[in-house]
Design an enzyme around this catalytic site. Structure first.
Site, PDB file in Angstrom:
ATOM      1  CD  GLU A  34      37.002  53.328  35.727  1.00  0.00           C
ATOM      2  OE1 GLU A  34      36.824  53.808  34.606  1.00  0.00           O
ATOM      3  OE2 GLU A  34      36.384  52.344  36.149  1.00  0.00           O
ATOM      4  CG  ASP A  60      40.547  57.366  34.717  1.00  0.00           C
ATOM      5  OD1 ASP A  60      40.586  56.587  33.757  1.00  0.00           O
ATOM      6  OD2 ASP A  60      39.504  57.629  35.340  1.00  0.00           O
ATOM      7  CB  SER A  91      37.954  53.153  32.049  1.00  0.00           C
ATOM      8  OG  SER A  91      36.575  53.098  32.311  1.00  0.00           O
TER       9      SER A  91
END
EC number: 3.4.14.9
Length: 549
Positions: free
Chosen positions: A258, A262, A461
């Site tokens: 994650e 990002d 996300s």
């Protein structure tokens, strides 16, 4: 007995509950799936707790946010400094004095405040904390993909009634770190590969959107992953070679997928824009990562104008005191001209059962009226850069906590009156804040994590840093033209009816698997909808729409 006497008699009276109250009676205190208790914490062990002190002038703050965020207002773009915000919301001298005396008397030490003086973080032993917060019982828990250790109390805590008008809540007791909802989907099957792409990369994003992270999950990015990612996928556009600044210390563990996603896609979509990463490793087990980020916002005068975050919890799992206070922190950020983007979540409309009746389950902070919430889409053909349809996981719906803000009144009313396939009205609060506001691709991403390219990573996300990178590019153009940053985007976004965005009009997201709705939540349509908002970015048109004034 008066409040003063009640406070002085704290140690004697609150033990027997004669003058106590519960600040968070509605906070969910069940152990999340995948977490187990390792037993009681040693009474002499030290822990850190954060006290949210009652603020002042919140009605004035709300009006100021509206004025600086509305293009029709003479105050548009005239943002407050952190010092201005502190002057406005700082707790009263009585609140500061009362809470400090209470904590000192209980043996709290090494207390640190923030510039706005509305948070106070203190150290104390577990024994002192359990005496101070009557009813609490601290255990050590382990759980999550990274086998994270935290110290929490699953029992409700009490404060003396004398503090009811001074303390909103105490952080570090109940809330567990969220788990990532990113998923790796199976690769779609298709015959032939001529003219096709094999997953979403920066070049696919840049082609579709005409382009010529806060991390609260105990995850870290690695510079080597970013370098490898740009080597593989960043050869056809100018970009920054590394993160400009890491706030906090990077952990030494393996990179999290994650965190990697990002950073890699924020820096690809917002190519050549300086990127900061906020990291929370090395924190004490009793600290809440998201709360630590909020404290940082109240303690840093110079911050990047766009922040993206993938954190989210079910609204009903959080106390009213906590949700309202966090929403106020978002107001403070909006008053300063910060753009906060949150992922809408990966559970569609969500679902839960209460009193034997199914309802959709909204997510927070996605449902806050002071953030811009980003939903998710997929390509109509997963191997071609085509028009977009709904990604069925895209979070969206209507808040059960916050009423519908005035800026979206027209758009939401139009959707509710014109949608041909609304779910039954008992499933959602039609008068609540509706989200998401915008969307971007959330399906089929390539990510490099721990030097390994990973395909078909999906979730909002992914869409959130992409939209954040594009807004960062627009902010750069605005600043070069002598304009202020965009700040809180929603009032302008809704006034302009989604101009500069590709409208997504096909597809529905998931919801309750029962006979009544059969797994279907809301469906997209022309204009705004609670699945993809106003749509996905068309950079040249969005830049033209947002560059002035």
């Amino acid at each position: 007995m008066g409040l003063g006497a009640c406070l002085l008699g704290l140690l004697a009276l609150c033990v027997v509950g004669r003058c106590s109250y519960s600040p968070e009676p509605d906070q969910q205190r069940t152990l999340p799936p995948g977490w187990v208790s390792l037993g009681r914490v040693d009474p002499e062990e030290e822990l850190s707790l954060t006290f949210a002190l009652r603020q002042q002038n919140l009605e004035r703050l709300s009006k100021l946010v509206q004025a600086v965020s509305d293009p029709g207002s003479p105050r548009y773009g005239k943002y407050l400094t952190l010092e201005d915000v502190a002057e406005l919301v700082r707790p009263s001298p009585l609140t500061l004095r009362t809470v400090q005396k209470w904590l000192l008397a209980a043996g709290a030490r090494n207390c640190h405040s923030v510039i706005t003086q509305d948070f106070l973080t203190c150290w104390m032993s577990v024994r002192q904390a359990e005496l101070l917060l009557s009813g609490s019982e601290f255990h050590r828990y382990v759980g999550g993909p990274a086998e994270t250790h935290v110290v929490r109390s699953l029992r409700p805590y009490q404060l003396p009634k004398a503090l009811a008008s001074h303390v909103d809540f105490v952080g570090g007791l109940h809330r567990f770190p969220p788990t990532s909802s990113l998923r790796q989907r199976p690769e779609p099957q298709v015959a032939g590969t001529v003219g096709l792409h094999l997953g979403v990369t920066p070049s696919v994003i840049r082609g579709r959107y005409n382009l010529t992270a806060q991390d609260f999950l105990e995850q870290y990015f690695h510079d080597s992953d970013l370098a490898e990612f740009m080597h593989l996928f960043g050869g056809n556009f100018a970009h920054q070679a590394s993160v400009a600044q890491v706030v906090g210390q990077q952990g030494r563990g393996r990179a999290g997928i994650e965190a990697s996603l990002d950073v890699e896609y924020l820096m690809s979509a917002g190519a050549n824009i300086s990127t900061w990463v906020y990291s929370n490793p090395g924190r004490h087990e009793s600290q809440e990562p998201f709360l630590q980020w909020l404290l940082l916002l109240s303690n840093e005068s110079a911050l990047p104008p766009v922040h993206t975050a993938s954190y989210g919890d079910d609204e009903d799992s959080l106390s009213s005191a906590y949700i309202q206070r966090v929403n106020t922190e978002f107001m403070k950020a909006a008053a300063r001209g910060l753009t906060l983007l949150f992922a809408s979540g990966d559970s569609g409309a969500g679902c839960w059962s209460t009193s034997g009746r199914h309802q959709f389950r909204p997510s927070f902070p996605a449902s806050s009226p002071y953030v811009t919430t980003v939903g998710g889409t997929s390509f109509k053909n997963p191997f071609r850069v085509t028009s977009e349809v709904v990604d069925y996981i895209s979070g969206g719906g209507f808040s059960n906590v916050f009423p519908r803000p005035s800026y979206q009144e027209e758009a939401v009313a139009k959707f509710l009156s014109s949608s041909p396939q609304l779910p039954p009205s008992s499933y959602f609060n039609a008068s609540g804040r509706a989200y998401p506001d915008v969307a971007a691709l959330s399906d089929g991403y390539w990510v490099v994590s721990n030097r390994v390219p990973i395909p078909w990573v999906s979730g909002t996300s992914a869409s959130t840093p992409v939209f954040g990178g594009i807004l960062s590019l627009i902010n750069e153009h605005r600043i070069l033209n002598g304009r202020p940053p965009l700040g809180f985007l929603n009032p302008r976004l809704y006034q302009q009816h989604g101009a500069g965005l590709f409208d997504v009009t096909r597809g529905c997201h998931e919801s309750c698997l029962n006979e009544e709705v059969q797994g279907q939540g809301f469906c997209s349509g022309p204009g705004w909808d609670p699945v993809t908002g106003w749509g996905t970015p068309n950079f040249p048109a969005l830049l033209k729409t947002l560059i002035n004034p």
